[in-house]
Motif scaffolding. Structure first.
Motif, short mmCIF file in Angstrom:
data_model
loop_
_atom_site.label_atom_id
_atom_site.label_comp_id
_atom_site.label_asym_id
_atom_site.label_seq_id
_atom_site.Cartn_x
_atom_site.Cartn_y
_atom_site.Cartn_z
N GLN A 1 0.82 -1.21 0.00
CA GLN A 1 0.00 0.00 0.00
C GLN A 1 0.85 1.27 0.00
O GLN A 1 0.65 2.18 -0.81
N ILE A 2 1.82 1.34 0.90
CA ILE A 2 2.69 2.51 0.94
C ILE A 2 3.52 2.60 -0.34
O ILE A 2 3.74 3.68 -0.88
N ALA B 1 -3.25 8.93 0.74
CA ALA B 1 -3.87 7.83 1.48
C ALA B 1 -4.90 7.11 0.61
O ALA B 1 -4.99 5.88 0.63
N ALA C 1 -3.23 4.80 -1.69
CA ALA C 1 -2.79 3.59 -0.99
C ALA C 1 -3.96 2.73 -0.53
O ALA C 1 -3.75 1.59 -0.10
N PHE D 1 -2.58 5.72 7.15
CA PHE D 1 -1.56 5.93 6.13
C PHE D 1 -0.40 6.76 6.67
O PHE D 1 0.77 6.40 6.48
#
Length: 335
Positions: A211-212, A233, A236, A243
């Motif tokens: 995700q990051i 965010a 992600a 986040f």
């Protein structure tokens, strides 16, 4: 995705200059190498050797292994731990070698037959913007790529041998050819390191997070966008608070702090082109006014954009420390 971002981070990174050397070493031997402003690599044939970076334990380097010092840290090369090192400058002076920036250095240490022999090939790759490149900022002092590592393919060895042949033969155009081969060699070494390393730090660590990493990839690809913590965010697929906390945990800086640093790095490269207007560069990295861009750039670099652009020198002059002449730089760089 990780390798795509690696390509993006290195897309505009080019070797400004390369210096190389070939050392014939007969044990026992040890050479103390001072720090240089470049990325240094070492590889050897004929026998293993040891390398000890300041503050770290000696590392045994087997035949065919690669050692990369991305930040040019001071270190000691030796046939075995415990051998008293001789300063590299002293060895060059004793050999009566007049170091030249455009000629590979050849040096012999120890009497032939006195002990096991090692043939070291060394190089320093000078990158003008290495200190501010977001990738360089998270690389460790020393990267050891073992020839036996599954991540090391035959192309890495082939590139190294092509680089050695090109740089040592000094045929017409060798400096440009060696610099381009050095770029390929550097990327291949980093790729092998990233493929085999157990852990990373900084944004490389964040990059490994699904995700990051997605947010970092978009931020690097489109630095000119009006990014906010909320929009990053959303990219992600996370809540703003989760986040932010996760980004700081992995990358060790805030999302907007990382965005600003990356924008300034991109801008510093654009400032090399004297044909580009300042407002054009500012807009390309997400600033609507010159004043806002100048303030941000001054905070990042310590100088105004125009002053920074004037400070960028010829590639063969860029690595030179204030206290060293060109000959001294070359001798030190080729250790």
């Amino acid at each position: 995705m990780a390798m795509d971002l690696l390509s993006a981070a290195l897309a505009d990174l080019r070797a400004d200059a390369v210096v190389t050397g070939h050392f014939s070493l007969n044990a026992p031997w040890a050479i103390a190498k001072p720090a240089v402003e470049g990325a240094a690599f070492r590889t050897g044939f004929g026998g293993p050797f040891y390398i000890a970076v300041d503050g770290m334990e000696p590392l045994r380097v087997e035949v065919g292994d690669f050692v990369l010092l991305p930040h040019g840290h001071a270190h000691v090369l030796s046939s075995a731990p415990g051998v008293e090192p001789l300063p590299f400058d002293d060895l060059v002076a004793r050999a009566g070698i007049s170091a030249r920036f455009d000629t590979p250095l050849r040096l012999s240490v120890g009497a032939a037959g006195s002990g096991p022999a090692s043939e070291l090939y060394t190089g320093i790759i000078f990158y003008r913007e290495a200190a501010r490149n977001p990738l360089f900022s998270v690389l460790p002092p020393l990267i050891h790529v073992r020839a036996s590592d599954p991540a090391v393919g035959p192309r890495l060895a082939d590139t190294l041998m092509a680089f050695i042949r090109e740089s040592m033969a000094c045929q017409p155009g060798w400096a440009v050819a060696a610099a381009r081969l050095a770029d390929v060699l550097f990327v291949q070494l980093l790729r092998a390191h990233l493929s085999s390393a157990i852990s990373h730090t900084g944004w490389l660590r964040g990059l490994m997070d699904p995700q990051i990493g997605r947010a970092i990839a978009q931020l690097h690809r489109y630095p000119e966008r009006e990014w906010t913590v909320e929009s990053l965010a959303a990219t992600a697929g996370m809540s703003r608070s989760r986040f932010s906390a996760r980004f700081v945990e992995l990358v060790e800086e805030t999302p907007i702090g990382h965005l600003t640093a990356y924008r300034m790095y991109v801008a510093s490269g654009a400032l090399r082109d004297s044909r580009r207007r300042l407002i054009e560069i500012a807009t390309s990295v997400g600033y609507a006014s010159e004043k806002a861009f100048i303030r941000a750039f001054r905070r990042w670099s310590g100088m105004a954009p125009k002053q920074y652009a004037r400070s960028v020198k010829d590639p063969y002059e860029a690595p030179k420390p204030a206290s060293a002449g060109r000959g001294e730089l070359t001798a030190r760089a080729q250790a």
